[in-house]
Structures are given as C-alpha cells and as structure tokens.
Design a protein around this motif. Structure first.
Motif: not given
Length: 381
Positions: A66, A79, A83, A85, A198, A201, A258, A261
C-alpha cells in the motif's frame, strides 16, 4: 604469459556472449512474479511421497503493501487510488501473529470456523487429520491460521492447533452451523474477506480454504506464479485462464500486491450492488470487471485435481489434491461423507506401487451429499 591481441578480442567476445545470455534469463525471472518470494520453498513438497525443498528466491520478510512501491508491471493501484485503510485495532494482534504462521516467503494458509465446526470430532478435527493422512503435507499445518468467529470456537481451536485468531463478529451470533444463504451464513462468508484484505495489506499472500475441504496432496504445485488470484472451480471448461469458468471461492490463493488489495476492496464494495448474495456469486459477477479495469490475472484450478461433491464424476485419485464437501446440506452429512473420502484415500495410499500402476482408482459417489434427493434443508450445513 601475456595474451596477444587476438586472445584479448576472443575473451571480449566470450564475455559479451555470457552477458547477453544472462540478461534475458534475469528478465524472465523478474516478469514471472510481482514478488520474487513466490518460490514457496518451505511449503513445496514432491508430488510423490516425500517433501522436497525448492530453492528460496528471496529471504527477506514481506513488506507492507500500500505505502510501498507498486508491484512490477505498473497496473497495480497504490494507496492514493482510494484503497481503504482501516485502523489496526480492528484486527488487534493479527500483525504480530502472521510472522509466526507464514512461510519464509510470506504465505499464510487461512481457514475459518465457528463453534459448530470447531468442536471435537467436527470439521476442524477432520480438516487437520487430512494433512496427516495426505502425501507429504503434514508440515503445512504449521502455516495454517484458523480464524474463529466466536469465543467457543477459539477455545476449541487453541486446544488442538497452535495458530488461532479470534475475529469477533458483533453484528450477530455465528456460533451455530447455519443454513446455506441464511443471513448468518452470508455474514460469515463476507467477514472472511475483511480479514483477508488486512492480511494482504500487511504484505502476506494467503491461501484460503474452507474447513470442509480435505487436503490430500500439496496444492502449491498448481498455483500459477503469474496469477494475482488462483481459485478452485465449480465449473472448469479446460482453459485455466478462461473467465468462462465458474469460480468456487471455498479455495483460492491471492498474492500480496497492491492490485490484489484493491481487488479485495472492490469485491467487498460490490456486495451493495448485488444484495443479498454471498461473496462467491458476486465475484463471478465482477470477475470481468476486475480483469478488464484493474488488470487482475485470474487462474482457475481443474476440478479433476481440486474436486468437490458437486462434480465428483468418479475422478482419479491419482490426480487429487483436495476434496470439498460442497453441494452438501447438513453438518452431519458433510462429516459422514468426508470421513468416507479419507477412508477411500487411506485404502488408495496403502496400495503397493505395483498395484497403483495396474489399476485406476476413482472416487465413489458421496453417500449423503451431492444430489438433490440427499438435500435436507431442515438440517443446518
């Protein structure tokens, strides 16, 4: 003794040749995977009876996804592309647990249980037993993270397994076996995606497996290093890359990039577009979006190796890696037929090499699962 002019020129030609030959090889290695740690050395074993170590391609621990440099290939979002978080407190202790479970290459095998599945002599015990009965895969148990969705499931897990994680679901009680497509069932299957996102990530690849799957041989030999996601199939049409295959997300591998994710984030987000469906049906709806818009590379596993009660079709035990108790209603029915699978497997693996060569051994039809006349909707799965 010195070299003459001709000798020097010859040496230069040899060096140029060696460099020219080495560069394409290095390029192919770089293109083969977004992460060079995909050697899976500690989780690989031979197709036969004894484990074999493959050379590790990377020795450093996985980096967090990320905020790092995007994966090779340029298609993976970072990110800054929206994305999600979430605070780490949502998954307290997970970051500390994953290094204890993961392989040297940063891969974690994940399954999930509630109290009904984790109690003694239920699915968790049978799941673990299959690793012990399988061909050279017992060591993979060291890399299995069992996610418990209620306190009793966690207590049962810690009594038999070294790596358990309590994922509290406060919206409803998920401790009992729940009927397919019930509200509790749908909540359970979506809960796992949040945790899996998660895990990615934090920089770990994962292989998720339903607990009603018995493992027989090492599946990692059949997971593509080119794919972001490799999934088992409900319907396999012969081409592993064809999006015409129907996925079964009871068993799938995702590499930590990434792009992966973002795939999980969009998958979870799509739940609102297709209510009240479960995650597998929605993934089938959006798989072409993910491939086209995000560049996700999806590969499908052959049902001849990664089978299930829906499409068992007397497939060959000599090719089998896993068997899934899908198309099966009722926990007791699942347990009965999976125990029969392990019984057939033990009979097969007890044969001499000469006996294996002279006969083809196929799975028998499930006794209680797999056909409409055996489905009792009054019994929880």
């Amino acid at each position: 003794m010195g070299l003459g002019l001709g000798g020097k020129e010859a040496c230069q030609h040899v060096v140029s040749f060696l460099i020219g030959a080495a560069l394409p090889t290095a390029l192919l290695v770089l293109l083969a995977s977004d992460r060079l740690g995909e050697g899976l050395s500690t989780i690989s074993s031979s197709w036969g009876r004894t484990p074999t170590q493959l050379p590790a391609l990377a020795g450093s621990p996985p980096s967090q996804v990320g905020n790092s440099t995007p994966a090779a290939g340029g298609a993976a979002p970072t990110a800054t592309h929206g994305q999600e978080r979430r605070p780490q407190s949502e998954f307290a202790g997970l970051a500390e647990l994953l290094p204890k479970v993961a392989t040297d290459e940063g891969t974690v095998i994940i399954t999930s249980v509630n109290e009904a599945f984790a109690r003694p002599n239920s699915l968790l015990d049978l799941f673990r037993e299959s690793f012990q009965a399988g061909e050279g895969i017992e060591h993979l148990l060291d890399h299995v993270l069992v996610v418990a969705v209620d306190d009793m499931a966690f207590a049962h897990c810690t009594a038999v397994h070294p790596h358990c994680y309590l994922l509290e679901v406060k919206s409803m009680n998920l401790s009992s076996a729940n009927a397919f497509m019930s509200e509790a069932y749908v909540e359970l299957v979506w809960t796992k995606l949040s945790l899996q996102q998660r895990v990615l990530e934090l920089g770990y690849s994962f292989l998720f497996t339903d607990v009603d799957i018995v493992w027989l041989r090492n599946p990692f030999w059949h997971i593509s290093v080119f794919a972001d996601m490799t999934t088992s199939s409900d319907v396999f049409r012969g081409d592993a890359s064809s999006l015409d295959n129907w996925p079964n997300t009871g068993f799938y591998h995702v590499r930590a990039t990434d792009r992966a994710v973002e795939m999980l984030r969009r998958w979870r987000e799509a739940r609102a577009r297709f209510p009240p469906n479960h995650e597998q049906a929605i993934f089938n709806e959006i798989k072409r979006e993910l491939a086209g818009e995000l560049g996700v590379r999806i590969r499908f596993l052959d049902t001849a190796r990664f089978g299930g009660f829906c499409r068992i079709f007397h497939s060959d035990m000599g090719a089998a890696c896993t068997m899934h108790a899908n198309c099966c209603f009722g926990l007791s029915n699942k347990l009965h037929d999976l125990r029969e699978v392990l019984g057939q497997w033990r009979n097969y693996t007890g044969l001499t090499p000469e006996e294996e060569k002279t006969r083809k051994f196929t799975w028998k039809d499930p006794t209680k699962c797999g056909t409409p006349d055996k489905k009792d909707l009054s019994i929880n799965p």
